[in-house]
Design a protein around this motif. Structure first.
Motif, mmCIF file in Angstrom:
data_model
loop_
_atom_site.group_PDB
_atom_site.id
_atom_site.type_symbol
_atom_site.label_atom_id
_atom_site.label_comp_id
_atom_site.label_asym_id
_atom_site.label_seq_id
_atom_site.Cartn_x
_atom_site.Cartn_y
_atom_site.Cartn_z
ATOM 1 N N GLU A 169 35.175 17.584 -46.209
ATOM 2 C CA GLU A 169 34.789 18.097 -47.523
ATOM 3 C C GLU A 169 33.349 17.720 -47.848
ATOM 4 N N LYS A 170 32.977 16.483 -47.549
ATOM 5 C CA LYS A 170 31.600 16.042 -47.803
ATOM 6 C C LYS A 170 30.621 16.753 -46.869
ATOM 7 N N PHE A 171 31.054 17.023 -45.629
ATOM 8 C CA PHE A 171 30.199 17.771 -44.712
ATOM 9 C C PHE A 171 29.929 19.165 -45.269
ATOM 10 N N MET A 172 30.939 19.788 -45.848
ATOM 11 C CA MET A 172 30.749 21.113 -46.429
ATOM 12 C C MET A 172 29.847 21.051 -47.663
ATOM 13 N N GLU A 173 29.897 19.964 -48.420
ATOM 14 C CA GLU A 173 28.977 19.813 -49.546
ATOM 15 C C GLU A 173 27.538 19.734 -49.054
ATOM 16 N N LEU A 174 27.335 19.085 -47.918
ATOM 17 C CA LEU A 174 26.010 19.033 -47.292
ATOM 18 C C LEU A 174 25.519 20.442 -46.997
ATOM 19 N N LEU A 175 26.384 21.248 -46.402
ATOM 20 C CA LEU A 175 26.041 22.636 -46.102
ATOM 21 C C LEU A 175 25.798 23.444 -47.372
ATOM 22 N N ASP A 176 26.591 23.172 -48.408
ATOM 23 C CA ASP A 176 26.400 23.879 -49.680
ATOM 24 C C ASP A 176 25.014 23.612 -50.252
ATOM 25 N N GLY A 177 24.585 22.358 -50.178
ATOM 26 C CA GLY A 177 23.255 22.019 -50.686
ATOM 27 C C GLY A 177 22.160 22.740 -49.926
ATOM 28 N N ALA A 178 22.318 22.824 -48.610
ATOM 29 C CA ALA A 178 21.335 23.544 -47.793
ATOM 30 C C ALA A 178 21.333 25.029 -48.129
ATOM 31 N N HIS A 179 22.531 25.591 -48.336
ATOM 32 C CA HIS A 179 22.630 27.013 -48.673
ATOM 33 C C HIS A 179 21.953 27.311 -50.007
ATOM 34 N N GLU A 180 22.079 26.400 -50.967
ATOM 35 C CA GLU A 180 21.405 26.597 -52.248
ATOM 36 C C GLU A 180 19.891 26.668 -52.062
ATOM 37 N N MET A 181 19.355 25.830 -51.183
ATOM 38 C CA MET A 181 17.924 25.887 -50.911
ATOM 39 C C MET A 181 17.572 27.168 -50.169
ATOM 40 N N ASP A 182 18.445 27.624 -49.268
ATOM 41 C CA ASP A 182 18.215 28.905 -48.592
ATOM 42 C C ASP A 182 18.072 30.035 -49.613
ATOM 43 N N LYS A 183 18.961 30.027 -50.612
ATOM 44 C CA LYS A 183 18.912 31.067 -51.641
ATOM 45 C C LYS A 183 17.613 30.988 -52.431
ATOM 46 N N HIS A 184 17.214 29.780 -52.790
ATOM 47 C CA HIS A 184 15.948 29.618 -53.512
ATOM 48 C C HIS A 184 14.789 30.127 -52.668
ATOM 49 N N PHE A 185 14.783 29.774 -51.395
ATOM 50 C CA PHE A 185 13.707 30.182 -50.502
ATOM 51 C C PHE A 185 13.653 31.700 -50.363
ATOM 52 N N CYS A 186 14.810 32.337 -50.281
ATOM 53 C CA CYS A 186 14.858 33.796 -50.082
ATOM 54 C C CYS A 186 14.600 34.578 -51.364
ATOM 55 N N ASP A 187 15.033 34.039 -52.495
ATOM 56 C CA ASP A 187 15.033 34.830 -53.730
ATOM 57 C C ASP A 187 13.851 34.563 -54.648
ATOM 58 N N SER A 188 13.200 33.430 -54.514
ATOM 59 C CA SER A 188 12.132 33.069 -55.454
ATOM 60 C C SER A 188 10.805 33.672 -55.026
ATOM 61 N N PRO A 189 9.999 34.125 -55.980
ATOM 62 C CA PRO A 189 8.660 34.625 -55.638
ATOM 63 C C PRO A 189 7.799 33.510 -55.065
ATOM 64 N N ILE A 190 6.764 33.907 -54.363
ATOM 65 C CA ILE A 190 5.920 32.945 -53.661
ATOM 66 C C ILE A 190 5.409 31.848 -54.577
ATOM 67 N N ASP A 191 4.991 32.207 -55.785
ATOM 68 C CA ASP A 191 4.369 31.214 -56.663
ATOM 69 C C ASP A 191 5.373 30.313 -57.370
ATOM 70 N N GLU A 192 6.670 30.506 -57.109
ATOM 71 C CA GLU A 192 7.708 29.636 -57.664
ATOM 72 C C GLU A 192 8.607 29.089 -56.564
ATOM 73 N N ASN A 193 8.152 29.182 -55.330
ATOM 74 C CA ASN A 193 8.988 28.898 -54.169
ATOM 75 C C ASN A 193 8.617 27.535 -53.582
ATOM 76 N N ALA A 194 9.509 26.554 -53.734
ATOM 77 C CA ALA A 194 9.179 25.178 -53.344
ATOM 78 C C ALA A 194 8.809 25.034 -51.866
ATOM 79 N N PRO A 195 9.593 25.575 -50.912
ATOM 80 C CA PRO A 195 9.195 25.404 -49.507
ATOM 81 C C PRO A 195 7.855 26.066 -49.185
ATOM 82 N N ILE A 196 7.616 27.240 -49.756
ATOM 83 C CA ILE A 196 6.348 27.936 -49.491
ATOM 84 C C ILE A 196 5.181 27.142 -50.067
#
Length: 550
Positions: A286-313
């Motif tokens: 269950e905790k391993f899946m929470e780890l994956l959930d956190g990564a997926h949330e960042m994936d969504k932010h990376f894919c959906d946020s415009p460049i000037d609001e995108n933390a990884p970019i």
């Protein structure tokens, strides 16, 4: 074929950098009271403050233009859709598919991969539960109490970093250990106190041929069979994570005990796969899946946020700005949370193995700096080791400060002292202190003019040292997942902007190939006469002394 230096935005940034080098961050803060609001991003897992960089609104607009000119958004789409963006090896780069919660269809070479990923997770869940609940038993019927993960590089560092970071979330029903070094001292020290009847080994190797891993696995196998007096015990005490089932079964591991790896997942990005099996056993699935959930949330932010609001970019652009345009040669990763004591080492591998390259996508030598040297340590330890260098050396080292609002182990008064240092250090690196301020301070303290004249120059701190601050609410599987994914995407964007191949590691292969040949020489006692004089004489000296001591 247009090189990056030919892009209009690149040329404008090069000119802009000349202007910015004459400015001081403290003055920029004085001129712009809303600087923090403009140069920070608040996300669910953490706050990112990048205002303590030598940047203005114009700087960021030019950097955003560079990202657009380099088609970062297009390459992001290529990666997530499964195109073979690892061009030198003809592979897709799909570690993000391992934590895909959208159930979207992804094809690699015409084959849909989502079901394979899901099947692997189901198998991991079933197996980890069996081990944790005592249903998986060793050759003598005893339950498994210790798991030893044998791997190296991405097959070791990622899982070990995560289990160390999330140690407070483990119920300690099973103790997990890691062996990566082929130096026999490590495996000997780990195995010495353990009972072979209750140890499970996980051998993680994509090819099942990695020299260091297989040497350690063979030692573990001999240790086990010398206790059980039965080679059949291997079936109860060894599982594998590998893409080479033939080699793993030949070793003695049952096929049903082999967990899949895929060539579209690079080793340093693989902890989300069955490489993370020791994490699941240590923390629970269950905790391993929470780890994956956190990564997926960042994936969504990376894919959906415009460049000037995108933390990884933004982090990637700032790294390119500080290193390629302003000339910084290294970057420090400075966690102020004991749980993250291995994070700097993990980021060393992730970034330097990915982007430590010197030719472009087209095999043409590039004439600009690429990735900086990545290094670091826990913040408080670093303050009493190398912060002197950060504050007063002639080399400017950008740094990422990573901290938590709440401690996972609250002890009254400790976290406030820790975080006071966290806030103070980035402020000091930014502001510094000039000679006039030093002289006034010493005068107030009653020092003589002679003393002030002698000491004042030594106490000057120029400041103007760039930092990013990442402030999490609390270390948890979800926040750690998001943090790791943040840096993974930063590394990807860096590679696109710098026009280098981030997902191969040919520099790793050269030394390993030579080592294999030299090992044969050491075993047979015959030195290859074509070695250079240094290597030849070093081997000769080694053998002479060794044989003398026998």
């Amino acid at each position: 074929m247009i090189g990056r230096v030919e892009l209009p935005s690149w040329k404008l940034l090069a000119e802009h950098a000349k202007e910015m080098k004459g400015l001081h961050m403290s003055a920029l803060f004085d001129e712009h009271e809303n600087r923090f609001a403009e140069f920070s991003i608040k996300l669910a897992p953490f706050l990112l403050d990048y205002s303590k960089n030598l940047i203005t609104t114009d700087t960021m607009q030019l950097l955003f233009s560079l990202a657009k000119d380099c088609e970062v958004e297009l390459w992001r789409k290529k990666m997530f859709s499964g195109e073979a963006i690892n061009r030198t090896e003809g592979r897709a780069v799909l570690h993000t598919a391992l934590r895909n919660k959208t159930q979207r269809t992804i094809y690699v070479n015409g084959e849909e991969i989502s079901k394979a990923v899901q099947d692997s997770l189901i198998k991991m869940e079933s197996f980890s539960n069996k081990v944790r609940e005592g249903h998986w038993r060793g050759y003598s019927g005893k339950r498994i109490t210790n798991v030893v993960n044998i791997g190296v590089g991405g097959s070791n560092l990622g899982p070990q970093m995560v289990t160390e970071a999330l140690k407070q979330y483990s119920d300690n029903s099973v103790n997990v250990h890691y062996v990566s070094n082929v130096d026999g001292t490590q495996i000997a020290n780990i195995l010495r106190p353990l009972n072979p009847e209750s140890v499970l080994f996980i051998v993680s190797s994509k090819t099942f041929t990695t020299t260091e891993t297989m040497k350690n696995a063979q030692t573990a196998m001999k240790w086990l069979t010398s206790s059980s007096f039965d080679a059949a015990a291997i079936e109860k005490h060894f599982v594998a994570v590998s893409a080479n089932k033939a080699n793993a079964t030949e070793f003695g591991i049952l096929e049903e005990n082999i967990f899949d790896m895929w060539d579209w997942v690079g080793g340093r990005f693989s902890l989300w796969s069955a490489i993370g099996l020791p994490i699941a056993i240590d923390l629970g699935f269950e905790k391993f899946m929470e780890l994956l959930d956190g990564a997926h949330e960042m994936d969504k932010h990376f894919c959906d946020s415009p460049i000037d609001e995108n933390a990884p970019i933004i982090l990637a652009l700032l790294s390119v700005w500080n290193c390629t345009f302003l000339g910084a040669q290294s970057q420090a990763i400075l966690p102020y949370d004991q749980s993250l004591h291995m994070f700097s080492a993990y980021m060393q591998q992730a970034e330097m193995e990915s982007n430590g390259k010197s030719v472009s996508w087209y095999g043409v030598p590039i004439d600009y700096p690429t990735v900086p040297t990545i290094w670091g340590e826990l913040g408080i330890n670093g303050q009493h080791a190398f912060y002197q260098y950060l504050h007063q050396s002639n080399n400017v080292v950008p740094a990422d400060f990573i901290g938590s609002i709440e401690s996972v182990t609250p002890i009254k008064g400790h976290h406030e002292t820790l975080m006071a240092n966290f806030f103070a250090q980035s402020q000091a690196l930014m502001n510094g202190v000039n000679e006039q301020q030093v002289r006034e301070d010493l005068k107030v303290k009653g020092r003589t003019p002679e003393y002030i004249n002698q000491v004042a120059p030594h106490k000057v701190h120029k400041g103007n040292r760039p930092t990013n601050t990442i402030l999490m609410r609390r270390i948890s599987p979800r926040t750690i997942g998001s943090l790791i994914a943040l840096y993974e995407h930063k590394i990807f964007v860096q590679g696109i902007i710098l026009q280098i191949c981030s997902f191969d590691q040919w520099g790793v292969e050269l030394g390993k190939g030579l080592a294999n040949k030299i090992e044969v020489e050491l075993r047979c006692g015959k030195i290859n006469p074509t070695h250079d004089s240094s290597t030849k004489e070093l081997i000769n000296y080694y053998q002479t002394i060794k044989n003398t001591n026998l």
